[in-house]
Enzyme design. Structure first.
Site, PDB file in Angstrom:
ATOM      1  N   HIS A  19      88.024  80.358  51.400  1.00  0.00           N
ATOM      2  CA  HIS A  19      88.968  81.125  50.572  1.00  0.00           C
ATOM      3  C   HIS A  19      90.331  80.445  50.461  1.00  0.00           C
ATOM      4  CE1 HIS A  19      90.281  83.009  54.506  1.00  0.00           C
ATOM      5  NE2 HIS A  19      91.458  82.920  53.907  1.00  0.00           N
ATOM      6  N   ASP A  73      82.398  81.360  54.760  1.00  0.00           N
ATOM      7  CA  ASP A  73      83.824  81.161  54.486  1.00  0.00           C
ATOM      8  C   ASP A  73      84.332  79.873  55.129  1.00  0.00           C
ATOM      9  OD1 ASP A  73      86.271  81.683  53.321  1.00  0.00           O
ATOM     10  OD2 ASP A  73      86.985  82.944  54.971  1.00  0.00           O
ATOM     11  N   GLY A  76      98.480  83.011  56.793  1.00  0.00           N
ATOM     12  CA  GLY A  76      98.643  81.565  56.670  1.00  0.00           C
ATOM     13  C   GLY A  76      97.894  80.778  57.723  1.00  0.00           C
ATOM     14  N   ASN A  77      97.403  81.480  58.768  1.00  0.00           N
ATOM     15  CA  ASN A  77      96.618  80.824  59.812  1.00  0.00           C
ATOM     16  C   ASN A  77      95.170  80.609  59.411  1.00  0.00           C
ATOM     17  OD1 ASN A  77      98.950  82.027  61.307  1.00  0.00           O
ATOM     18  ND2 ASN A  77      97.910  81.126  63.067  1.00  0.00           N
ATOM     19  N   SER A  78      94.753  81.144  58.270  1.00  0.00           N
ATOM     20  CA  SER A  78      93.363  80.994  57.840  1.00  0.00           C
ATOM     21  C   SER A  78      92.969  79.523  57.840  1.00  0.00           C
ATOM     22  CB  SER A  78      93.174  81.571  56.438  1.00  0.00           C
ATOM     23  OG  SER A  78      93.276  82.974  56.445  1.00  0.00           O
ATOM     24  N   LEU A 122      64.496  84.128  57.842  1.00  0.00           N
ATOM     25  CA  LEU A 122      63.424  84.654  58.669  1.00  0.00           C
ATOM     26  C   LEU A 122      62.378  85.380  57.830  1.00  0.00           C
ATOM     27  CD1 LEU A 122      62.406  84.833  61.531  1.00  0.00           C
ATOM     28  CD2 LEU A 122      63.774  86.897  61.862  1.00  0.00           C
ATOM     29  N   GLY A 123      62.793  85.907  56.679  1.00  0.00           N
ATOM     30  CA  GLY A 123      61.840  86.509  55.757  1.00  0.00           C
ATOM     31  C   GLY A 123      61.343  87.878  56.176  1.00  0.00           C
ATOM     32  N   VAL A 124      62.245  88.712  56.654  1.00  0.00           N
ATOM     33  CA  VAL A 124      61.881  90.096  56.981  1.00  0.00           C
ATOM     34  C   VAL A 124      62.961  91.042  56.473  1.00  0.00           C
ATOM     35  CG1 VAL A 124      60.548  89.499  59.051  1.00  0.00           C
ATOM     36  CG2 VAL A 124      62.987  89.999  59.274  1.00  0.00           C
ATOM     37  N   VAL A 125      62.546  92.265  56.152  1.00  0.00           N
ATOM     38  CA  VAL A 125      63.493  93.347  55.896  1.00  0.00           C
ATOM     39  C   VAL A 125      63.601  94.103  57.207  1.00  0.00           C
ATOM     40  CG1 VAL A 125      63.979  95.422  54.557  1.00  0.00           C
ATOM     41  CG2 VAL A 125      62.762  93.514  53.498  1.00  0.00           C
TER      42      VAL A 125
END
Length: 513
Positions: free
Chosen positions: A137, A167, A245-247, A302-305
């Site tokens: 960002h 991010d 500002g530390n991002s 992983l392919g699971v709900v």
């Protein structure tokens, strides 16, 4: 209960675990006896001799002397200025009564000039040849990037790759022998351990604040539903002051090692109020190595709900979703872990995991909540094998799963920029739109060797839609292309017309060998 609240609850508990090509930290790869990718050792500054940089180890004695850790960190933290230049945009006005009856019903178009936008943040130099980690960002949408070092030098930066899901972003400055911070193991952090937040927030040279680790694997917000990948939600929480500002700045342990990238603050006022969050190096190292090597993150799914059984600990007895989870937890005889509600056909877990399994560990690490699962998956690439321990019919069972990517394969996905299309584009001119009675369109102004030529698209063709989405700008096409690359088919179905009025349809194959 209103619909918004219900939706929020559902989003918070159901997730398709599509995450995280992530980020096996260097230590994790050693523990798994894996051959460490070359990009890891080349990219990150190491501390091979395990040099004790602080007066005391964080857990050996109190008070801890943090002066040496701070001194070794500040020079490797930079100030980043990201500028988005002003652009000319075409704006479609609302039609008035005269347009409605006497015009084309689309209103008048006008050109507007947007103002330049400047954003600021911090970054951490991780290699002597100038690779810098920051937040996505901080640099997102930037046309120009300026990097100011702690010694007041200002250099031009360029983006190597970005990953909005975590991010994180990797940028590069040209030069050699830049100061660095050795990368530590965030998995070894303990709650209560001293840490420093080092940033360069207001172009004031590096600034250091101190605090402790307040929590690990902290999840902020919901996961994902409806088939969409969730953002990585496994943060280090600290009470060291992290302001806007530390991002992109460094979270450093008492030995002066990088253990996280400061990402956000949590505050009702927007100012520091005691809660800050950092992306752990266990996730960062893999993401950044992927960005450097491939230009995009190799995300393993992983392919699971699934649903986090911890949600059943909520006290809202009126919530139907919470009530369902509590009943299932009681039925399964377990109060925490990841309840598998559905196994995705053709996914990593197909034929291996079963509905109503509860995932309780991955590679021996206990999985208490969804954030733990995300963090573990974030350490791996498609093709990696993981050992998943589940509770099945109240008995523990460990199975081996080979992780796959979004396309259901173990192939490396390379960053496919617009250049693979082999064509140039521009929005259709006002004259041509009027001539052809069009409201929008993207004109192909040139075709060379590439995917467009392979599909049969020629110069002059006007793209109206790509995969059903209207094409008004080049950015619209780029977005449609990126979405198409995530699908198993990796195809772009284009409809449009030639200036002669002849309509045509083309299928563009985006797969790469």
């Amino acid at each position: 209960m209103n619909m918004k609240q219900t939706t929020k609850n559902i989003l918070g508990v159901a997730a398709i675990v599509l995450l995280s090509s992530g980020v096996a930290g260097i230590t994790t790869y050693k523990l798994l006896n894996r051959e460490r990718p070359a990009a890891f050792s080349e990219l990150f500054q190491q501390n091979p001799d395990n040099v004790q940089l602080a007066a005391f180890h964080a857990t050996d004695a109190q008070p801890v002397d943090l002066t040496q850790a701070a001194e070794n960190s500040v020079h490797a933290v930079v100030h980043i200025r990201a500028t988005q230049l002003g652009k000319t945009q075409t704006v479609q006005g609302m039609p008035d009564i005269f347009d409605f009856f006497f015009g084309d019903g689309r209103g008048q178009q006008r050109q507007i000039q947007t103002q330049p936008r400047v954003g600021f943040g911090s970054g951490v130099i991780i290699s002597k040849d100038g690779y810098i980690v920051t937040n996505n960002h901080v640099v997102e949408g930037a046309d120009e990037i300026a990097v100011k070092l702690n010694d007041e030098r200002e250099l031009k930066g360029r983006i190597i790759g970005t990953d909005p899901a975590t991010d994180l972003a990797l940028i590069k400055i040209e030069g050699d022998d830049f100061p660095t911070i050795p990368v530590g193991n965030s998995d070894a952090l303990k709650v209560g351990e001293w840490v420093l937040a080092v940033g360069n927030p207001f172009n004031l040279n590096s600034t250091v604040t101190a605090g402790i680790v307040s929590a690990k694997a902290r999840s902020i917000g919901g996961g994902a539903a409806n088939g969409q990948a969730a953002n990585i939600q496994s943060f280090i929480q600290t009470d060291a002051a992290i302001n806007s500002g530390n991002s992109g700045g460094a979270l450093v342990n008492a030995k002066g090692e990088l253990v996280g990238i400061n990402a956000m603050l949590y505050s009702p006022t927007g100012a520091y109020s005691g809660y800050g969050f950092a992306i752990p190096t266990s996730i960062m190292t893999k993401v950044i190595a992927d960005l450097k090597q491939y230009g995009t993150v190799q995300r393993a799914l992983l392919g699971v709900v699934c649903t986090d059984l911890n949600m059943g600990l909520a006290v809202d007895e009126e919530n139907k979703v919470i009530k369902e989870i509590k009943e299932k937890a009681k039925e399964l005889g377990i109060k925490e872990g990841i309840w598998v509600r559905e196994v995705t056909e053709g996914g990593s877990s197909a034929g291996i995991l079963k509905e109503n399994d509860v995932i309780i560990a991955i590679d021996g690490r206990k999985i208490h909540r969804f954030a733990d699962l995300q963090e573990e998956l974030a350490k791996h690439r498609p093709g990696d094998k993981i050992n998943v321990t589940v509770l099945r019919e109240k008995k523990e069972k460990t199975v081996e799963i080979t992780l796959k990517n979004e396309q259901g394969t173990t192939k490396v996905v390379k960053d496919a920029g617009m250049e693979i299309l082999g064509a140039a584009f521009k929005p259709v001119s006002s004259e041509l739109k009027k001539q052809l009675n069009l409201g929008y369109g993207l004109e192909v102004t040139g075709v060379t060797n590439g995917k467009m030529a392979d599909a049969g698209i020629r110069k002059g063709f006007i793209i109206l839609k790509a995969n059903g989405q209207p094409m008004r700008t080049v950015e619209d096409l780029e977005k449609a292309m990126k979405e198409a690359r995530k699908s198993p088919e990796q195809g772009l179905f284009i409809t449009g017309m030639f200036p002669s009025g002849k309509r045509a349809m083309y299928a563009v194959d985006l797969t790469q060998e």
